[in-house]
Write a protein that holds these residues in place. Structure first.
Motif, short mmCIF file in Angstrom:
data_model
loop_
_atom_site.label_atom_id
_atom_site.label_comp_id
_atom_site.label_asym_id
_atom_site.label_seq_id
_atom_site.Cartn_x
_atom_site.Cartn_y
_atom_site.Cartn_z
N MET A 1 3.89 8.97 5.73
CA MET A 1 4.37 8.11 4.66
C MET A 1 3.67 6.91 4.53
SD MET A 1 8.51 7.55 4.80
CE MET A 1 8.77 6.82 6.26
N ASP A 2 3.24 6.58 3.54
CA ASP A 2 2.47 5.43 3.26
C ASP A 2 3.50 4.11 2.92
OD1 ASP A 2 -0.10 5.51 3.97
OD2 ASP A 2 -0.77 6.42 2.41
N VAL A 3 3.73 3.27 3.53
CA VAL A 3 4.60 2.13 3.59
C VAL A 3 3.56 0.95 3.78
CG1 VAL A 3 7.07 2.14 3.14
CG2 VAL A 3 5.74 3.24 5.25
N ILE A 4 3.67 0.11 2.79
CA ILE A 4 3.20 -1.62 3.17
C ILE A 4 4.43 -2.38 3.80
CG2 ILE A 4 2.38 -3.35 1.93
CD1 ILE A 4 2.05 -1.41 -0.61
N PRO A 5 3.99 -2.66 5.02
CA PRO A 5 4.99 -3.54 5.80
C PRO A 5 5.22 -4.78 5.38
CG PRO A 5 2.80 -3.43 7.00
CD PRO A 5 2.83 -2.31 5.76
N ILE A 6 6.53 -5.07 4.97
CA ILE A 6 7.14 -6.39 4.69
C ILE A 6 7.67 -6.98 5.82
CG2 ILE A 6 8.58 -7.73 3.08
CD1 ILE A 6 8.89 -4.90 1.57
N PRO A 7 6.86 -8.03 6.18
CA PRO A 7 7.20 -8.54 7.56
C PRO A 7 8.68 -9.01 7.63
CG PRO A 7 5.11 -9.61 6.54
CD PRO A 7 5.81 -8.62 5.43
N GLN A 8 9.25 -9.58 6.61
CA GLN A 8 10.56 -10.08 6.87
C GLN A 8 11.56 -8.78 7.29
OE1 GLN A 8 8.94 -10.67 4.32
NE2 GLN A 8 8.47 -13.03 4.35
N LEU A 9 11.16 -7.57 6.73
CA LEU A 9 12.20 -6.51 6.91
C LEU A 9 11.87 -5.42 7.98
CD1 LEU A 9 12.28 -5.50 3.10
CD2 LEU A 9 13.95 -6.94 4.56
N THR A 10 10.38 -5.90 8.63
CA THR A 10 10.10 -5.11 9.76
C THR A 10 10.58 -5.19 11.04
OG1 THR A 10 7.94 -4.72 8.37
CG2 THR A 10 7.72 -3.87 10.77
N ALA A 11 10.83 -4.27 11.72
CA ALA A 11 11.24 -4.54 13.22
C ALA A 11 10.49 -4.09 14.19
CB ALA A 11 12.66 -3.68 13.63
N ILE A 12 9.62 -2.86 13.76
CA ILE A 12 8.63 -2.51 14.76
C ILE A 12 7.45 -2.10 14.09
CG2 ILE A 12 7.88 -0.73 16.54
CD1 ILE A 12 10.92 -0.62 17.27
N ARG B 1 -2.06 9.57 21.47
CA ARG B 1 -3.36 9.40 20.85
C ARG B 1 -3.38 9.10 19.10
NH1 ARG B 1 -5.62 14.75 23.26
NH2 ARG B 1 -4.32 15.38 24.34
N GLY B 2 -3.06 7.93 19.13
CA GLY B 2 -3.20 7.13 17.80
C GLY B 2 -1.93 7.38 17.24
N VAL B 3 -0.74 6.61 17.61
CA VAL B 3 0.44 6.56 17.03
C VAL B 3 0.63 5.57 16.05
CG1 VAL B 3 2.81 6.14 17.47
CG2 VAL B 3 1.55 7.44 18.96
N ASP B 4 1.14 5.78 14.94
CA ASP B 4 1.40 4.84 13.72
C ASP B 4 2.78 5.01 13.45
OD1 ASP B 4 -1.45 3.85 13.03
OD2 ASP B 4 -1.83 6.14 12.38
N LEU B 5 3.58 3.91 13.47
CA LEU B 5 4.92 3.89 13.32
C LEU B 5 5.42 2.64 12.57
CD1 LEU B 5 7.49 5.67 13.48
CD2 LEU B 5 7.84 4.77 15.65
N LEU B 6 6.23 2.76 11.80
CA LEU B 6 7.01 1.48 11.11
C LEU B 6 8.53 1.63 11.06
CD1 LEU B 6 5.90 -1.05 9.48
CD2 LEU B 6 6.35 -0.14 7.63
N VAL B 7 9.22 0.83 11.79
CA VAL B 7 10.61 0.82 11.68
C VAL B 7 11.24 -0.41 11.00
CG1 VAL B 7 12.66 1.19 13.00
CG2 VAL B 7 10.72 2.19 13.94
N ARG B 8 12.05 -0.07 10.17
CA ARG B 8 12.59 -1.43 9.44
C ARG B 8 13.83 -1.73 10.01
NH1 ARG B 8 10.61 1.93 5.50
NH2 ARG B 8 11.99 3.58 5.94
N LYS B 9 14.14 -3.11 9.93
CA LYS B 9 15.18 -3.71 10.58
C LYS B 9 16.48 -2.86 10.27
CE LYS B 9 13.45 -8.50 10.92
NZ LYS B 9 13.52 -9.77 10.41
N GLY B 10 17.55 -2.97 11.13
CA GLY B 10 18.66 -2.17 10.78
C GLY B 10 18.82 -0.69 10.83
N GLU B 11 17.42 0.07 10.93
CA GLU B 11 17.19 1.39 10.97
C GLU B 11 17.44 2.04 12.37
OE1 GLU B 11 13.96 3.82 8.46
OE2 GLU B 11 13.33 2.46 9.92
N THR B 12 18.09 3.21 12.15
CA THR B 12 18.40 3.85 13.65
C THR B 12 17.27 5.18 13.53
OG1 THR B 12 20.57 2.95 13.76
CG2 THR B 12 20.08 5.09 14.97
N VAL B 13 16.36 5.23 14.28
CA VAL B 13 15.54 6.15 14.32
C VAL B 13 15.56 7.34 15.33
CG1 VAL B 13 12.97 6.80 14.28
CG2 VAL B 13 13.88 4.94 13.17
N ALA B 14 15.53 8.53 15.35
CA ALA B 14 15.49 9.39 16.38
C ALA B 14 14.08 9.71 16.78
CB ALA B 14 16.22 10.68 16.09
#
Lengths: 254, 241
Positions: B1-12, B29-42
């Motif tokens: 997933m290519d997402v451009i992080p928006i700082p105000q909406l990014t939790a992690i 070994r090279g983890v990329d992950l973006l979690v948005r505020k308010g999101e619940t991720v398994a």
């Protein structure tokens, strides 16, 4: 698994339970110190100490049977050490019992060891059974016992049951595979169990520390409130200490 | 997933995170992950995939190479206190989490470390215990409790710190079905960003809006629970079926 906790009755409600741990610690240790320094051959002082212990025990509402079994646990240890003294002691007056003779001084030693142990142990049981372990440790801390000791003791109290459970589970798993432990070369199994128990405990210590760090632990334990000694605490402490001392001082005059 | 992080909406935000355990075992070994505020991720994946290791990076218990940011704050030695106020970590084994002789002391441990005044600490403890449905248990000993109760208290010890992000490692493992259901419902009542490390499909489906699949220290799939959990081929390839 369920365990018998040393402070099982520590949350009863009684005048003794309500006292500040510091007051109880000082008062009961005063009895212990007076008691163990009383010279052999004295009688009245022990009556005073015993009376003090009985009065406090009665006020604490601890079940009598619980107190008695706890106190009696130490008796065998004393008997092993001191039971033979009257028969072995040499010199001084003796009572002839036909086959063997009993030394009067030896009997006094036996009486002394027994009565001092019983009174001292009763005091410690009163202290630990009327004060939740955590409060006792905090009381020690406020009496300037180094935090290192109280922290180690608190963690030990918290985790000893877990380790006992773990050992018990390992033992069951071992026995269910028909381990009998009959010969000396079976002993290595026990060695391995001890080693893996040690490793597991160490790993747990690591995880507990991580969980504490995750909540911002920086090596100190801040407390919510610092209870103050009230008039009743001072009164109890002074009354018991003075009573024990007067018992101790009776010896000087007689 | 290519997402451009928006700082105000990014939790992690995690970029190129690598971590090797002291004994030489590579875990991430090279983890990329973006979690948005308010999101619940398994966070799912087979044993040894690096899920728990990743969770330990989220509030600086472990630090690898690469970049980890929570709420715009980089996780490093300097920021570690602030980060731990933001990210609450609930460990898998409640006996690791609960070390105090009484529930009250354990739940107040975090707020006290935040140096809150006594009145606020008491308030935070009462509120957290109410959230997990354990009000009135202040003076009980955690080691006398049932496993399910210990789990709830563990959660309360972290909720009392009022974190922005909640990270839970295997929240329902070893719970009986009713305990599982109740704990799942409890998780649903909590607001905020949540990262849940789990093997449990029900939790992923009922609580999480997104599933991140890991294997061998890398993210291998990322998407909605309906898509990921119905892809039997994918699940089988990564040891989840």
């Amino acid at each position: 698994m369920k365990h018998d906790f040393i402070d099982r009755y520590a949350r009863l409600e009684s005048p003794v339970h309500a006292l500040d741990p510091r007051a109880k610690t000082i008062a009961l240790f005063a009895i212990v110190i007076c008691c163990v320094t009383t010279p052999p051959g004295a009688w009245w002082p022990f009556a005073v100490y015993a009376a003090l212990v009985l009065v406090i025990a009665n006020a604490s509402r601890l079940p009598l049977k619980y107190m008695a079994t706890r106190v009696l646990i130490v008796l065998p240890f004393i008997l092993v050490v001191a039971l033979f003294v009257p028969f072995m002691h040499e010199g001084g007056p003796t009572y002839d019992l036909g086959l063997f003779s009993v030394s009067r001084d030896g009997l006094i030693v036996l009486w002394n060891v027994t009565v001092k142990a019983l009174i001292s142990v009763s005091c410690l049981i009163l202290l630990s059974s009327t004060t939740p372990f955590a409060d006792l440790m905090h009381g020690f801390e406020r009496m300037k016992v180094p935090r290192f000791f109280t922290t180690v003791a608190s963690f030990m109290y918290r985790y000893v049951f877990l380790i006992v459970d773990e050992a018990e589970r390992m033992k069951r798993a071992r026995d269910s595979r028909n381990y009998r432990g009959r010969w000396i070369w079976h002993a290595h199994v026990i060695g391995h169990m001890i080693a893996s128990l040690f490793l597991r405990s160490q790993e747990r210590a690591e995880r507990v520390y991580q969980a504490m760090s995750a909540r911002g632990f920086d090596g100190t334990f801040p407390r919510v409130s610092e209870p103050k000694m009230r008039a009743a605490d001072y009164f109890f402490m002074l009354a018991v200490t003075l009573a024990a001392l007067s018992g101790r001082l009776v010896v000087l005059w007689t | 997933m290519d997402v451009i992080p928006i700082p105000q909406l990014t939790a992690i935000m995690i970029e190129g995170l690598h971590y090797t355990y002291p004994d030489g075992t590579p875990a991430l070994r090279g983890v990329d992950l973006l979690v948005r505020k308010g999101e619940t991720v398994a966070l799912m994946g087979p044993n040894g995939a690096g899920k728990s290791t990743l969770a330990l990076h989220l509030n600086g218990i472990l630090t690898g190479t690469g970049k980890v940011e929570v709420m715009g704050l980089e996780v490093n030695k300097k920021n570690v206190r602030a980060v731990r106020d933001l990210v609450g970590l609930v460990f898998q084994d409640p006996d690791d989490q609960l070390f105090s002789p009484t529930v009250e002391e354990d739940v107040s441990f975090g707020p006290l470390n935040q140096r809150l005044p006594a009145e606020q600490v008491r308030h935070a403890v009462a509120r957290a215990l109410t959230w997990v449905g354990m009000e009135g248990s202040e003076n009980r000993s955690p080691h006398h409790m049932s496993f399910g109760e210990k789990k709830r208290i563990s959660l309360a010890t972290v909720l009392a710190m009022d974190p922005e992000i909640l990270v839970l490692d295997e929240p329902v493992a070893n719970l009986d079905p009713r305990g599982r259901r109740e704990f799942t419902e409890l998780l649903n009542t909590l607001d905020g960003t949540k990262v849940i490390v789990t093997h449990d499909f029900d939790i992923a489906r009922d609580v999480c809006g997104r599933v991140v699949l890991m294997e061998d220290g890398q993210v291998v799939a990322d998407g909605g629970p309906a898509d990921i959990l119905s892809d039997n081929g994918l699940l089988e390839r990564h040891g989840l079926l």
